[in-house]
Design a protein around this motif. Sequence first.
Motif, PDB file in Angstrom:
ATOM      1  N   LEU A 117       0.862  -1.178   0.000  1.00 33.06           N
ATOM      2  CA  LEU A 117       0.000   0.000   0.000  1.00 33.06           C
ATOM      3  C   LEU A 117       0.896   1.225   0.000  1.00 33.06           C
ATOM      4  O   LEU A 117       1.900   1.261   0.708  1.00 33.06           O
ATOM      5  CB  LEU A 117      -0.901  -0.013   1.238  1.00 33.06           C
ATOM      6  CG  LEU A 117      -1.779   1.198   1.532  1.00 33.06           C
ATOM      7  CD1 LEU A 117      -3.042   0.744   2.273  1.00 33.06           C
ATOM      8  CD2 LEU A 117      -1.056   2.235   2.408  1.00 33.06           C
ATOM      9  N   CYS A 154      -1.683  -0.712   9.019  1.00 32.32           N
ATOM     10  CA  CYS A 154      -0.998  -1.645   8.131  1.00 32.32           C
ATOM     11  C   CYS A 154      -0.163  -2.658   8.908  1.00 32.32           C
ATOM     12  O   CYS A 154      -0.083  -3.833   8.527  1.00 32.32           O
ATOM     13  CB  CYS A 154      -0.113  -0.874   7.148  1.00 32.32           C
ATOM     14  SG  CYS A 154      -1.042   0.048   5.907  1.00 32.32           S
ATOM     15  N   CYS A 156       3.565  -0.829   3.967  1.00 33.60           N
ATOM     16  CA  CYS A 156       3.110   0.545   3.780  1.00 33.60           C
ATOM     17  C   CYS A 156       4.295   1.446   3.471  1.00 33.60           C
ATOM     18  O   CYS A 156       5.286   1.448   4.199  1.00 33.60           O
ATOM     19  CB  CYS A 156       2.394   1.037   5.043  1.00 33.60           C
ATOM     20  SG  CYS A 156       1.869   2.762   4.996  1.00 33.60           S
ATOM     21  N   VAL A 190      -2.795  -0.884  -3.545  1.00 36.18           N
ATOM     22  CA  VAL A 190      -3.731   0.131  -3.059  1.00 36.18           C
ATOM     23  C   VAL A 190      -2.985   1.437  -2.854  1.00 36.18           C
ATOM     24  O   VAL A 190      -1.819   1.435  -2.438  1.00 36.18           O
ATOM     25  CB  VAL A 190      -4.392  -0.318  -1.727  1.00 36.18           C
ATOM     26  CG1 VAL A 190      -5.232   0.798  -1.126  1.00 36.18           C
ATOM     27  CG2 VAL A 190      -5.242  -1.561  -1.936  1.00 36.18           C
ATOM     28  N   GLU A 214      -8.987   0.451   9.013  1.00 37.17           N
ATOM     29  CA  GLU A 214      -8.771  -0.980   9.265  1.00 37.17           C
ATOM     30  C   GLU A 214      -9.932  -1.806   8.697  1.00 37.17           C
ATOM     31  O   GLU A 214      -9.724  -2.885   8.126  1.00 37.17           O
ATOM     32  CB  GLU A 214      -8.616  -1.247  10.768  1.00 37.17           C
ATOM     33  CG  GLU A 214      -8.282  -2.700  11.082  1.00 37.17           C
ATOM     34  CD  GLU A 214      -7.707  -2.882  12.463  1.00 37.17           C
ATOM     35  OE1 GLU A 214      -7.449  -4.052  12.840  1.00 37.17           O
ATOM     36  OE2 GLU A 214      -7.506  -1.888  13.182  1.00 37.17           O
ATOM     37  N   LEU A 248      -9.475  -1.713   4.764  1.00 36.99           N
ATOM     38  CA  LEU A 248      -8.327  -2.475   4.283  1.00 36.99           C
ATOM     39  C   LEU A 248      -8.498  -3.980   4.550  1.00 36.99           C
ATOM     40  O   LEU A 248      -7.991  -4.802   3.780  1.00 36.99           O
ATOM     41  CB  LEU A 248      -7.040  -1.964   4.919  1.00 36.99           C
ATOM     42  CG  LEU A 248      -6.605  -0.566   4.502  1.00 36.99           C
ATOM     43  CD1 LEU A 248      -5.300  -0.188   5.190  1.00 36.99           C
ATOM     44  CD2 LEU A 248      -6.453  -0.440   2.993  1.00 36.99           C
TER      45      LEU A 248
END
Length: 255
Positions: free
Chosen positions: A131, A152, A159, A184, A247, A250
């Motif tokens: 991400l 993450c 991340c 993402v 959260e 994701l």
Amino acid sequence: MTRTNKQKNSRLLALQDFVYPNFTRSDWIKLGYLTNCQEIVEEHPRLLRSLDFRDEDYEGNCLQVLAKIIDEGSGNALEIERYIADKKTRLKNGVVHDFVSTVHPTEPTRVVTFAPDVFRLPDKPVETNRLSVMMPFDGKFSGTYAAIRAVCSRLHIECKRADDIWDNSILIQDVFDLIYTSRVVITDFTDRNPNVFYETGIAHTLGKIVIPITQAVGDIPFDLRHHRALTYLGNSEGLAKLERDLEKKLSAVFR
């Protein structure tokens, strides 16, 4: 050995004869998605690594993974053959392209090819667990980025933000590489930063899953408001809310 098993093994070896010298990391990842066997490809302890370094065991790993994919589904051998036939055609015509969208699981029948003038297309695959975050380089967003990284970390997602990497002398190339390899992209529209708008356009063009966040809905361009941006305040309570909302989102995207 029965006649059926002999035919199956001959078919497998014929597939390997092409896959071994011609497949790239990107081909393997795409094949994993097409056959719904991503885990077999990505979690094999040696396949992609031995491919990257052209280790001696790559040929054997190649055969092993192909066999597992074929055993996983009755139509998978045919799916592999179709993919190989398409790649042979592209190689014959001198056209080789990578499908990088993370929104669509399969390549569309109509493809527009573009050659960017500002960017250099990286020779890197899309990392399915990566991400990236697009936000202004401003200390006021450090709390926001910390909240995103915390989420993450809990979900075991990689991340990264542009200032985490410096592979190229031109920053915009770093940003493009990061967006290109991400599954993402989170974009923070707070304060209507023009760079974030630009980077969001890149992410949409590359077919990425874009999650807008903002401290003010009015900062999001009208045409993008249907993306259901996550709103938050910059204080501790607002960042805690952002963590909860993010959260939940994701967890659904990376499930």
